[in-house]
Design an enzyme around this catalytic site. Sequence first.
Site, PDB file in Angstrom:
ATOM      1  N   LYS A 117      39.162 -15.470  62.410  1.00 15.67           N
ATOM      2  CA  LYS A 117      38.166 -15.317  63.474  1.00 15.67           C
ATOM      3  C   LYS A 117      38.257 -13.942  64.149  1.00 15.67           C
ATOM      4  O   LYS A 117      37.264 -13.430  64.655  1.00 15.67           O
ATOM      5  CB  LYS A 117      38.333 -16.406  64.535  1.00 15.67           C
ATOM      6  CG  LYS A 117      38.263 -17.845  64.039  1.00 15.67           C
ATOM      7  CD  LYS A 117      36.854 -18.251  63.657  1.00 15.67           C
ATOM      8  CE  LYS A 117      36.640 -19.750  63.533  1.00 15.67           C
ATOM      9  NZ  LYS A 117      37.588 -20.489  62.698  1.00 15.67           N
TER      10      LYS A 117
HETATM   11  C1  LIG Z   1      37.299 -21.528  61.807  1.00 20.79           C
HETATM   12  C2  LIG Z   1      38.265 -21.819  60.737  1.00 20.79           C
HETATM   13  C3  LIG Z   1      37.856 -22.365  59.517  1.00 20.79           C
HETATM   14  C4  LIG Z   1      36.429 -22.764  59.235  1.00 20.79           C
HETATM   15  O1  LIG Z   1      35.544 -21.675  59.213  1.00 20.79           O
HETATM   16  P1  LIG Z   1      33.963 -21.923  59.374  1.00 20.79           P
HETATM   17  O2  LIG Z   1      33.391 -20.570  59.571  1.00 20.79           O
HETATM   18  O3  LIG Z   1      33.803 -22.800  60.588  1.00 20.79           O
HETATM   19  O4  LIG Z   1      33.491 -22.596  58.159  1.00 20.79           O
HETATM   20  C5  LIG Z   1      38.828 -22.548  58.537  1.00 20.79           C
HETATM   21  N1  LIG Z   1      40.110 -22.247  58.754  1.00 20.79           N
HETATM   22  C6  LIG Z   1      40.544 -21.723  59.915  1.00 20.79           C
HETATM   23  C7  LIG Z   1      41.991 -21.434  60.086  1.00 20.79           C
HETATM   24  C8  LIG Z   1      39.642 -21.483  60.943  1.00 20.79           C
HETATM   25  O5  LIG Z   1      40.060 -20.969  62.093  1.00 20.79           O
END
Ligand SMILES: *Cc1c(COP(=O)(O)O)cnc(C)c1O
Length: 480
Positions: A117
């Site tokens: 993120k």
């Molecule tokens: C947010 C997240 C996901 C999922 O990603 P999306 O964009 O919601 O599909 C998977 N793994 C981790 C560790 C995340 O923080």
Amino acid sequence: MKYISTRGGMEPAPYSAVLLEGLATDGGLVVPETVPEVGAAQIEAWRELDYASLATEILSLYATDIPREDLERMCRAAYSPENFLAEEVVPLTPIGEANGAPLSVVGLSEGPTLAFKDMAMQFLGQALEHVLAKTDRTLNIVGATSGDTGSAAEYALRGKDGIAVFMLSPQGRMSAFQRAQMYSLTDENIHNIAVEGVFDDCQNLMKALFEDLEFKRANHLGAVNSVNLGRVSAQIVYYFWAWLRATDALSEQDRATAKVSFTVPSGNFGNILSGHFARAMGLPIHRLVLATNENNVLDEFFRTGVYKPRGAAETYATSSPSMDISKASNLERFVFDLLGRDPERLAATWGELAAEGQIDLSAELPRFEREFGIVSGTSSHADRVATIRSVHETSGAVIDPHTADGVKAAREYAEAGVPMLVLETAKPAKFPEIVVEAIGETEPLPEHLAELLDLPQRVVEMPDDAAALREYVAARALKP
Ligand SMILES: *Cc1c(COP(=O)(O)O)cnc(C)c1O
């Protein structure tokens, strides 16, 4: 470049105008009017660029109303080696092979909160500051997190002028490290709210505030959630970066025809949507493998064509908690493309989803893979443990449980001669329990984070109640 709504009810608007929300005024999602196309020669010309420069090139195709030199400064600040553990920002690590294909992990978790993120949020923090300063406004970000979005947003926005953050998280559903990361922040502009419920409850609460248009306007609410356009656009960059790194060793001739597949651990369909955009732009992506855990709503959709979101009661708490999501907020953007970018069909389909609780697109199912390259897989806790263990045995690498969901699906779909890249969505140090279960030890936290777990925490507990949340936010929101 202008942005339109998937449901057709919004005047085309520039990037800066839609950056703050992602949601269109008619309740749809904003998408580019046309996807910018890049040819093989252009991609090849980007090979020598560092990450920040590549980000500038790609984002300048989307953020056409932000002056190029501003965009460059923002990308330099966002992707500065100071913010990332790895000097190259996104390193690729080989982890063996499957079905004759080399398998690598794409290191997207080198940022301040050790999850992918950060890749988008660091850019968004810069972009928000830029847009707010230009328009002399304040913004109160209300967000919902299953763990990683919230901390990435808070670390990107802490201490920023004119911005406050109200972050909803599900009580008792995050790892100790995730809690410590968010709740130990003492910046005055950061408000942590632990809701009695699961992630989808948090997301619904947040939506309740945004749907109250008067409240939203009066309190200058903004969102940095998974549908945020700034995030989706910034995530496109690492697909190009990883493709270039995976083909660096090829001869010039082979590069021109090289195909690479990606596997993406998924929840809200945000990360993989950016891969779908990269592919639509012309990046030679063979397959996009969508990986889920036991919360396999998206796996069901890509296998059957039926999309049936589930409620909180049917959402399991798993050992890859950031994927415990049963309603994929970005899927509407993919379905828009699936339905030929026809806003009337999309609006009718989403109307049906609201009325029936499900949609059946099985008539389009053959096109999912043929036209869009998307296939899917799912994992259990036992799969994650076995995958973390086998990756460690074969390569020495330690992966986190979400990335393990990815590697499990990647092995199923790997094809000889096509490099398979698994997006690392978090570092194993964030989820030590399952890593210890698998290999008897875990990676230590990076030095600068080692003391985080002992710091005092600042969080407010709240029932799953929109009225209580409204009151709390209104009392603390920044006024213009
Ligand atoms: C947010 C997240 C996901 C999922 O990603 P999306 O964009 O919601 O599909 C998977 N793994 C981790 C560790 C995340 O923080």
